[in-house]
Write a protein that holds these residues in place. Structure first.
Motif, PDB file in Angstrom:
ATOM      1  N   ALA A  59       0.822  -1.217   0.000  1.00  0.00           N
ATOM      2  CA  ALA A  59       0.000   0.000   0.000  1.00  0.00           C
ATOM      3  C   ALA A  59       0.853   1.262   0.000  1.00  0.00           C
ATOM      4  CB  ALA A  59      -0.936  -0.005   1.197  1.00  0.00           C
ATOM      5  N   PRO A  63      -1.390   2.076  -5.770  1.00  0.00           N
ATOM      6  CA  PRO A  63      -2.717   2.594  -5.421  1.00  0.00           C
ATOM      7  C   PRO A  63      -3.585   1.485  -4.854  1.00  0.00           C
ATOM      8  CG  PRO A  63      -2.441   2.470  -7.809  1.00  0.00           C
ATOM      9  CD  PRO A  63      -1.096   2.197  -7.209  1.00  0.00           C
ATOM     10  N   ALA A  64      -4.531   1.876  -4.028  1.00  0.00           N
ATOM     11  CA  ALA A  64      -5.334   0.908  -3.284  1.00  0.00           C
ATOM     12  C   ALA A  64      -5.988  -0.130  -4.191  1.00  0.00           C
ATOM     13  CB  ALA A  64      -6.401   1.641  -2.470  1.00  0.00           C
ATOM     14  N   GLU A  65      -6.438   0.302  -5.375  1.00  0.00           N
ATOM     15  CA  GLU A  65      -7.147  -0.631  -6.256  1.00  0.00           C
ATOM     16  C   GLU A  65      -6.228  -1.679  -6.889  1.00  0.00           C
ATOM     17  OE1 GLU A  65      -6.214   3.089  -8.720  1.00  0.00           O
ATOM     18  OE2 GLU A  65      -6.906   2.608  -6.670  1.00  0.00           O
ATOM     19  N   ARG A  66      -4.918  -1.493  -6.751  1.00  0.00           N
ATOM     20  CA  ARG A  66      -3.975  -2.450  -7.339  1.00  0.00           C
ATOM     21  C   ARG A  66      -3.289  -3.327  -6.299  1.00  0.00           C
ATOM     22  NH1 ARG A  66       0.450  -0.008 -10.994  1.00  0.00           N
ATOM     23  NH2 ARG A  66       0.820  -2.246 -11.280  1.00  0.00           N
ATOM     24  N   GLU A  68      -4.269  -5.684  -4.074  1.00  0.00           N
ATOM     25  CA  GLU A  68      -4.569  -7.113  -3.990  1.00  0.00           C
ATOM     26  C   GLU A  68      -4.011  -7.876  -5.179  1.00  0.00           C
ATOM     27  OE1 GLU A  68      -5.645  -8.888  -1.591  1.00  0.00           O
ATOM     28  OE2 GLU A  68      -6.181  -7.261  -0.213  1.00  0.00           O
ATOM     29  N   GLU A  69      -4.167  -7.345  -6.380  1.00  0.00           N
ATOM     30  CA  GLU A  69      -3.653  -8.054  -7.556  1.00  0.00           C
ATOM     31  C   GLU A  69      -2.126  -8.079  -7.543  1.00  0.00           C
ATOM     32  OE1 GLU A  69      -3.342  -5.222 -11.337  1.00  0.00           O
ATOM     33  OE2 GLU A  69      -5.369  -5.189 -10.519  1.00  0.00           O
ATOM     34  N   THR A  70      -1.521  -7.006  -7.048  1.00  0.00           N
ATOM     35  CA  THR A  70      -0.061  -6.970  -6.958  1.00  0.00           C
ATOM     36  C   THR A  70       0.434  -7.945  -5.904  1.00  0.00           C
ATOM     37  OG1 THR A  70      -0.101  -4.640  -7.606  1.00  0.00           O
ATOM     38  CG2 THR A  70       1.937  -5.468  -6.658  1.00  0.00           C
TER      39      THR A  70
END
Length: 209
Positions: A59, A63-66, A68-70
């Motif tokens: 984090a 960015p927050a939206e990436r 989990e996938e990262t």
């Protein structure tokens, strides 16, 4: 009157910076992740604060939206970059052996992704009785209670909190990001320089129990 014999103790151990020096492997994996994603990561800074969950560190860089996938990508890359680069810390094998020689059980409770934690231990030939991953700080108490651990050994303030939440004796080793004074102030019951001091301490602990 029946005489009850105390059960052999179950001892929990943290993984990163308690049993293993995961800094070289994690650093290599972060550098590879940065190259793969085109995102700058200060790998040296990241490995200076190991302990909390992976997503907490990511984090800081994504960015927050990436996140989990990262995190999924990092975990998939991890075996390639991190396992062989990671040594056991001094005293790790001997600490496990001390518990077994006392008739106890040794378990690993870690915030690390469980499959990768098991890869580390298998590569190093360290064979705990159980490995429970994906638990951090107070949530480590879930596994410690389930396995009836009476001692939990870790290097992080979060490990101290996990032990205390579980009602286990908190044994801290100063091999991670915190020195002895900070570990004591956080509530550790016992502070050791590293795991080479554990067998003698554990022998005394069992004698006094």
């Amino acid at each position: 009157m029946a005489i009850t014999t105390p059960l052999p103790p179950t001892v929990g151990f943290d993984l990163d910076m308690t049993l293993i020096d995961s800094r070289p492997g994690i650093r290599a994996c972060y550098l590879a992740l940065a190259e793969r994603t085109g995102t700058y990561i200060d790998a040296d800074l990241a490995v200076s604060r190991l302990g909390p969950p992976l997503v907490d560190e990511l984090a800081n860089w994504f960015p927050a939206e990436r996140v989990e996938e990262t995190a999924d990508l990092y975990r998939a890359m991890y075996p390639t970059y991190a396992i062989t680069a990671t040594p056991a810390l001094p005293g790790a094998r001997e600490a496990m052996a001390a518990v077994r020689e006392a008739g106890g059980r040794a378990i690993v409770v870690t915030a690390k992704y469980e499959p990768n934690a098991k890869l580390h231990l298998a590569h190093l030939g360290i064979e705990p009785d159980a490995v429970i991953g994906d638990l951090w700080a107070e949530r480590k108490a879930l596994a410690l209670r389930e396995h009836e651990a009476t001692v939990y050994v870790g290097d992080h303030l979060g490990d101290v909190r996990g032990a205390r939440t579980a009602g286990a004796l908190s044994v801290a080793v100063a091999t991670g990001p915190y020195g002895p004074d900070a570990l004591r102030e956080a509530g550790a019951d016992v502070v050791l320089t590293d795991l080479t001091e554990f067998p003698r301490w554990f022998s005394d602990y069992c004698s006094d129990s």
